[in-house]
Design an enzyme around this catalytic site. Structure first.
Site, PDB file in Angstrom:
ATOM      1  N   ASP A  23      34.019  15.756  71.478  1.00  0.00           N
ATOM      2  CA  ASP A  23      33.438  17.096  71.562  1.00  0.00           C
ATOM      3  C   ASP A  23      33.723  18.077  70.417  1.00  0.00           C
ATOM      4  O   ASP A  23      32.816  18.537  69.757  1.00  0.00           O
ATOM      5  CB  ASP A  23      33.867  17.745  72.883  1.00  0.00           C
ATOM      6  CG  ASP A  23      33.710  16.791  74.058  1.00  0.00           C
ATOM      7  OD1 ASP A  23      33.202  15.676  73.884  1.00  0.00           O
ATOM      8  OD2 ASP A  23      34.101  17.171  75.170  1.00  0.00           O
ATOM      9  N   GLU A  80      45.776  11.922  78.366  1.00  0.00           N
ATOM     10  CA  GLU A  80      44.426  11.825  77.799  1.00  0.00           C
ATOM     11  C   GLU A  80      44.525  11.628  76.281  1.00  0.00           C
ATOM     12  O   GLU A  80      43.817  10.819  75.697  1.00  0.00           O
ATOM     13  CB  GLU A  80      43.689  13.128  78.132  1.00  0.00           C
ATOM     14  CG  GLU A  80      42.214  13.130  77.827  1.00  0.00           C
ATOM     15  CD  GLU A  80      41.566  14.481  78.163  1.00  0.00           C
ATOM     16  OE1 GLU A  80      42.286  15.426  78.555  1.00  0.00           O
ATOM     17  OE2 GLU A  80      40.339  14.583  78.016  1.00  0.00           O
TER      18      GLU A  80
HETATM   19  C1  9WN Z   1      32.810  16.958  78.413  1.00  0.00           C
HETATM   20  C2  9WN Z   1      35.917  12.766  80.511  1.00  0.00           C
HETATM   21  C3  9WN Z   1      35.376  13.350  79.220  1.00  0.00           C
HETATM   22  C4  9WN Z   1      35.268  12.302  78.092  1.00  0.00           C
HETATM   23  C5  9WN Z   1      34.981  12.938  76.739  1.00  0.00           C
HETATM   24  C6  9WN Z   1      35.987  14.045  76.484  1.00  0.00           C
HETATM   25  C7  9WN Z   1      35.951  15.072  77.612  1.00  0.00           C
HETATM   26  C8  9WN Z   1      34.295  16.633  78.639  1.00  0.00           C
HETATM   27  C9  9WN Z   1      35.090  17.916  78.646  1.00  0.00           C
HETATM   28  O1  9WN Z   1      36.235  14.432  78.836  1.00  0.00           O
HETATM   29  O2  9WN Z   1      34.688  15.712  77.606  1.00  0.00           O
HETATM   30  O3  9WN Z   1      32.037  15.790  78.568  1.00  0.00           O
HETATM   31  O4  9WN Z   1      34.892  18.713  79.552  1.00  0.00           O
HETATM   32  O5  9WN Z   1      35.905  18.144  77.752  1.00  0.00           O
HETATM   33  O6  9WN Z   1      35.761  14.641  75.254  1.00  0.00           O
HETATM   34  O7  9WN Z   1      35.033  11.964  75.737  1.00  0.00           O
HETATM   35  O8  9WN Z   1      34.257  11.399  78.400  1.00  0.00           O
HETATM   36  O9  9WN Z   1      37.133  12.104  80.275  1.00  0.00           O
END
Ligand code: 9WN
Length: 469
Positions: free
Chosen positions: A194, A431
């Site tokens: 992101d 994470e």
């Molecule tokens: C938005 C779920 C997801 C991962 C992504 C990570 C993060 C979300 C957020 O979490 O994104 O999709 O709200 O930050 O960047 O890679 O799939 O773990």
């Protein structure tokens, strides 16, 4: 706390640590399991995320191949008519005020003629297509069990194959009308990385109009706001969502008018690898020749597209901003895309490995473990605690490990696996991790961190003697 954990770890054998890790990883996946699908994380991410689910299925394949297949089946039940697999399937039972933007914000997507029946609602974005790789690995894992498991997994492949083909066709058409071999994304969330500096240039050109106020529930789930994207980034994310909603989630309209339109090299490389996996699945299910030929074309086109994005100065691939008509410069792990796509010439492979091990990435002298930070410490956009701007991510280490093994680079793959496991032994199932101190950041009990640990420790050829599956 990290130092204390490390002292404890040093006094135990590798084998004891590994056995504990397997038990802990399995228990995290059990706790995050809702029955048919797995929450990406217990509180920060209470929904089903697309590429998380694929990685989770790879981990689950070591515990229960039927449950692993179910993870993908549930996700693909919400596939759009275009073939798109949504980036989030919202959990109707998620606690209120737990994630923003949630189902109510995306509910509009359900009014698109292409959307699946709702509820549950889905977002109208998508994420990197790890799914075919996961489906194939489930089938391979089942093959090591017994006849019954193998037959069930083969019938699962028959069921999922047309859906995977439709998903890859969507990416090759709606997301690549230029037939460049590269996938276009219209939101940084679609990249899965992101707030990576990869997107800074393209996002800077997005003019945010009148913004509504919105909650940052995500900040309640981390120790420090610096671990999550900044508010200027979030404003842009939500502004882009607003424009996508205004375009009625219509792919053509978005392509014509959207201010953020980028060819994503990491997404495209994962698609090449997934197309290779899809070809193997096509073989198992005896798919028609025309379909196999199509998949071969997609994989070849993807490699050519990546080749055009190669940058001699960076020794990596660069994303491409379609709106500004220029490459997006920056040193991030996404630049190793050709390694993930596979099938590189010896010279290209040597260049990639040289870069990976150099002080720009995993060879940086101050790193706690020799693992590539998500963004190079030498990049202007580097920040050691901020999400995709610097921390190391277990899921990225897994992708690189998997790709290196495919490329026959087993020595380096093994070094990454060991270092990545040491990181988790010392800091837990985070994470992501601060690359210099090893501090665990973001969510804890993150499902895909648990899944990659299972794959690292229970893949047959790697299993330590005597370790239970
Ligand atoms: C938005 C779920 C997801 C991962 C992504 C990570 C993060 C979300 C957020 O979490 O994104 O999709 O709200 O930050 O960047 O890679 O799939 O773990």
């Amino acid at each position: 706390m990290v130092a204390q954990a490390e002292r404890r770890v040093r006094t135990r054998s590798w084998r004891q640590n590994a056995e504990d890790l397997v038990a802990q990883a399995a228990s995290i996946l059990r706790r995050n399991d809702t029955g048919d699908w797995t929450r990406a994380a217990p509180s920060l991410y209470p929904h089903q995320w697309s590429w998380d689910s694929a990685v989770i299925a790879i981990g689950l394949a070591h515990l229960d191949t039927c449950r692993a297949a179910q993870e993908l089946r549930t996700l693909f039940a919400h596939q759009w008519k275009t073939g798109k697999v949504p980036h989030i399937v919202f959990n109707p039972k998620a606690p209120p005020h737990s994630y923003y933007p949630g189902a109510e914000h995306w509910a509009c997507a359900a009014s698109s003629p292409d959307a699946p029946p709702a509820p549950p609602y889905t977002s109208c974005l998508c994420q990197p297509p790890v799914h075919a790789i996961a489906a194939l690995r489930i089938w391979e894992a089942a093959g090591r069990e017994d006849e019954k498991a193998r037959a069930a997994a083969t019938s699962f492949l028959r069921e999922i194959y047309p859906k995977l083909l439709a998903w890859h066709r969507y990416l090759a058409t709606f997301r690549d009308p230029e037939q460049s071999g590269l996938v276009t994304i219209y939101h940084p969330w679609a990249s899965g990385t992101d707030n990576s500096p990869r997107w800074d240039g393209a996002l800077a050109a997005v003019e945010v109009g009148e913004m509504f106020t919105y909650p940052r529930y995500d900040l309640q789930h981390v120790d420090d706001p610096s671990e999550r994207p900044a508010s200027a980034e979030y404003d842009r994310y939500l502004w882009l969502v607003k424009l996508i909603k205004r375009a009625g989630c219509d792919e053509g309209a978005i392509y014509r008018s959207h201010p953020f339109l980028v060819k994503d090299v990491l997404f495209s490389a994962i698609l090449v690898a997934a197309n290779e996996a899809l070809l193997e699945i096509a073989e198992v299910v005896e798919a028609p020749d025309e379909e196999r030929e199509l998949v071969v074309v997609w994989a070849g086109r993807g490699r050519q597209g990546l080749e055009k994005c190669w940058d001699e100065k960076h020794n990596m691939c660069l994303d491409y901003d379609l709106r500004a008509d220029r490459p997006l410069r920056g040193r991030t792990v996404a630049g190793f895309a050709p390694l993930i796509a596979g099938g590189q010439s010896p010279q290209r492979l040597a260049a990639l490995l040289g870069e990976l091990g150099s002080p720009t990435f995993a060879g940086h002298p101050e790193l706690r473990w020799p693992l590539p930070p998500s963004t190079s410490p030498q990049d202007r956009g580097f920040h050691p605690r901020s999400y995709w701007r610097g921390p190391t991510w277990p899921v990225v280490n897994w992708l690189l490990w998997w790709s290196l093994r495919q490329a026959g680079e087993t020595g380096l793959a093994e070094r990454i696996r060991r270092a990545a496991l040491d990181q988790i032994i010392s800091g837990g199932f985070a994470e992501y991790f601060e690359p210099f101190t090893g501090e665990p950041l973001g969510s804890n009990s993150q499902s895909w961190t648990a899944a990659v640990v299972l794959d690292w420790l229970l893949s047959d050829s790697l299993r330590e003697p005597g370790m239970a599956a």
